[in-house]
Scaffold this active site. Structure first.
Site, PDB file in Angstrom:
ATOM      1  N   GLY A 216      -9.408  89.757 -25.227  1.00 61.58           N
ATOM      2  CA  GLY A 216      -9.109  88.661 -26.148  1.00 61.58           C
ATOM      3  C   GLY A 216      -7.698  88.774 -26.673  1.00 61.58           C
ATOM      4  O   GLY A 216      -6.893  89.564 -26.175  1.00 61.58           O
ATOM      5  N   ASN A 217      -7.368  87.961 -27.661  1.00 60.64           N
ATOM      6  CA  ASN A 217      -6.046  88.061 -28.275  1.00 60.64           C
ATOM      7  C   ASN A 217      -6.168  87.782 -29.768  1.00 60.64           C
ATOM      8  O   ASN A 217      -7.245  87.466 -30.271  1.00 60.64           O
ATOM      9  CB  ASN A 217      -5.051  87.119 -27.581  1.00 60.64           C
ATOM     10  CG  ASN A 217      -5.497  85.677 -27.667  1.00 60.64           C
ATOM     11  OD1 ASN A 217      -5.602  85.125 -28.750  1.00 60.64           O
ATOM     12  ND2 ASN A 217      -5.773  85.074 -26.521  1.00 60.64           N
ATOM     13  N   ARG A 218      -5.054  87.894 -30.468  1.00 64.16           N
ATOM     14  CA  ARG A 218      -5.091  87.874 -31.929  1.00 64.16           C
ATOM     15  C   ARG A 218      -4.928  86.482 -32.539  1.00 64.16           C
ATOM     16  O   ARG A 218      -4.777  86.351 -33.740  1.00 64.16           O
ATOM     17  CB  ARG A 218      -3.990  88.797 -32.473  1.00 64.16           C
ATOM     18  CG  ARG A 218      -4.266  90.260 -32.163  1.00 64.16           C
ATOM     19  CD  ARG A 218      -3.060  91.121 -32.467  1.00 64.16           C
ATOM     20  NE  ARG A 218      -2.576  90.923 -33.821  1.00 64.16           N
ATOM     21  CZ  ARG A 218      -1.377  91.276 -34.252  1.00 64.16           C
ATOM     22  NH1 ARG A 218      -0.524  91.828 -33.413  1.00 64.16           N
ATOM     23  NH2 ARG A 218      -1.018  91.065 -35.489  1.00 64.16           N
ATOM     24  N   SER A 219      -4.998  85.447 -31.733  1.00 63.06           N
ATOM     25  CA  SER A 219      -4.822  84.107 -32.292  1.00 63.06           C
ATOM     26  C   SER A 219      -5.952  83.781 -33.288  1.00 63.06           C
ATOM     27  O   SER A 219      -7.126  83.999 -32.991  1.00 63.06           O
ATOM     28  CB  SER A 219      -4.839  83.079 -31.160  1.00 63.06           C
ATOM     29  OG  SER A 219      -4.981  81.791 -31.695  1.00 63.06           O
ATOM     30  N   ALA A 283      -4.272  79.937 -27.552  1.00 66.47           N
ATOM     31  CA  ALA A 283      -3.715  81.130 -26.908  1.00 66.47           C
ATOM     32  C   ALA A 283      -4.615  81.431 -25.716  1.00 66.47           C
ATOM     33  O   ALA A 283      -5.662  82.078 -25.853  1.00 66.47           O
ATOM     34  CB  ALA A 283      -3.692  82.288 -27.890  1.00 66.47           C
TER      35      ALA A 283
END
Ligand code: CTP
Length: 414
Positions: A216-219, A283
């Site tokens: 995943g990512n931090r968006s 994102a």
């Protein structure tokens, strides 16, 4: 109240028509009063079956009158509407929308609607059949054409056992929308995105490795949500394709939830079919695991873990930009850069083929999860619009200003 206060305290009329959601309008009223608005509640007679006059008076600190025959010497049927900075009718029944569309004035609220010179917001709540009835559709279209903001009802549980479109949106989100409309001041009198369908993607995608793990990512999704909410406050029909985020659905926005980049692509392409603008604020993971393990990947004693092989995800922004299903559709991308921000932004604008690219600098403590942002918006005509550090809503409004500017002169999508 001294003069200074009179100048700075916005006057809001909360019209309440006769639906069960009237009780939820109490929360909207509380938010409005606690945030410093002078609120006058104007209930219809029918709505008093659901919430009584005493509740409205006590919560607003003002008399709550229904008929034009009370305090006649103050000419309330004209004054209340004339003096208002915002009228919000919540809930708005099918009957109220019909009366407003036809200029019927048979009680204090309908008179107020005829005399208001300020932005008017309707938050409809009714059964799906009533919302979809051609009579209601035409009344909503009429009100929107005249500049009123009729927000889309939410989808969900209705009175009784029914489920569908027609649910009163979260009162906190209606309050947020009112706040945005008030902040636009007289500009809100022309809902400049009315008749337009816009698609916004938001949040990060999650690419699963096994049933319990993902890349995943931090968006946080905040910028995309701000874009969706501001577009709704400017009259657009909004489809928000949301990846992973914990944010509540903005009022008046159709939300489609997705998990992976592939799902986001499908949902965005489907929604883009009849869209006037698509803003890719999500994102999207560039890569996903090549294989998905249907059982949890276990560690094995004495063995190193298997490397994770990644494959490329489709570039949704490039695809949307290259293949536009609706003539004149505007496509907006976002670029998160850590170095050579402008040069990389220009190259990315050309590579992706979109009309506008919002470039922001990211780093450990910048942008992700924060309520604020700072950016430069690059356009294919070579222009650069710097957006100073400020709320993500301000950046969102600037994006819509530029999009609306590009719509000007093009046929509208209504
Ligand atoms: N985007 C997309 N599909 C992807 C990856 C990104 O549609 N598979 C969109 C994002 O929503 C954003 C824009 O493309 O609007 C820019 O994404 P970014 O990750 O910054 O661009 P990349 O092309 O991935 O460039 P790089 O990784 O080199 O920074």
């Amino acid at each position: 109240m001294d003069k200074q206060e009179r100048v700075t305290t916005p006057k809001v009329v909360l019209g309440v028509s006769g639906g069960i959601a009237a009780y939820k309008a109490c929360e909207l009223l509380r938010r409005l009063t606690e945030s410093g608005h002078d609120v006058r509640v104007v209930p219809t007679a029918a709505s008093l079956h659901f919430v009584g006059e005493a509740t409205w008076s006590a919560l607003s600190g003002n008399p709550a009158t229904t008929e034009v025959w009370e305090s006649v010497h103050e000419v309330p049927h004209v004054r209340i509407g004339q003096e208002a900075d915002l009228v919000v009718v919540a809930p708005a029944t099918a009957d109220m929308l019909a009366k407003a569309a036809h200029g019927i004035a048979d009680d204090l609220l309908t008179n107020t609607l005829l005399t208001a010179r300020c932005p008017v917001v309707f938050a409809p709540a009714m059964h799906t059949e009533m919302w979809e009835n051609p009579a209601t559709r035409e009344n909503v279209a009429t009100l929107r054409r005249r500049g009123a903001l009729v927000i889309e009802p939410a989808v969900g549980r209705l009175t009784g056992v029914d489920t569908g479109k027609g649910r009163f949106p979260d009162p906190v989100e209606i309050f947020e929308l009112c706040r945005r409309v008030l902040a636009r001041g007289p500009r809100a009198l022309t809902a400049d995105l009315a008749g337009r369908h816009v698609v916004v993607t938001a949040g990060g995608t999650r690419e699963p490795l096994d049933p319990v793990r993902y890349l995943g990512n931090r968006s946080s999704g905040r910028q995309g949500y701000a874009l969706a909410a501001t577009a709704a406050a400017r009259g657009a029909r909004v489809t928000l394709v949301a990846g992973n985020t914990e944010l509540p659905d903005p009022a008046g926005v159709d939300v489609v939830r997705v998990g992976t980049a592939v799902q986001l692509r499908e949902a965005a392409l489907a929604a883009a079919e009849d869209a006037d603008a698509v803003v890719m604020a999500a994102a999207v993971a560039d890569f996903r695991p090549a294989a998905y393990a249907t059982g949890k990947i276990k560690k094995k004693d004495g063995q190193e873990p298997e490397p994770v092989t990644l494959v490329r995800n489709p570039d949704i922004l490039a695809e949307l930009s290259a293949d536009r299903p609706k003539p004149g559709q505007i496509v907006v991308g976002f670029a998160a850069e850590t170095d050579d921000v402008l040069a990389n932004g220009r190259a990315k604008l050309a590579r992706k083929g979109c009309d506008l690219l919002v470039v922001n600098e990211v780093g450990e403590h910048k942008t992700f999860g924060s309520a604020e942002n700072e950016a430069v918006i690059l356009a294919t005509d070579g222009s650069e619009t710097p957006v100073p550090h400020g709320p993500k809503e301000a950046l969102a409004d600037m994006v819509w200003d530029l999009v609306a500017g590009r719509f000007a002169g093009a046929p509208d999508g209504s």
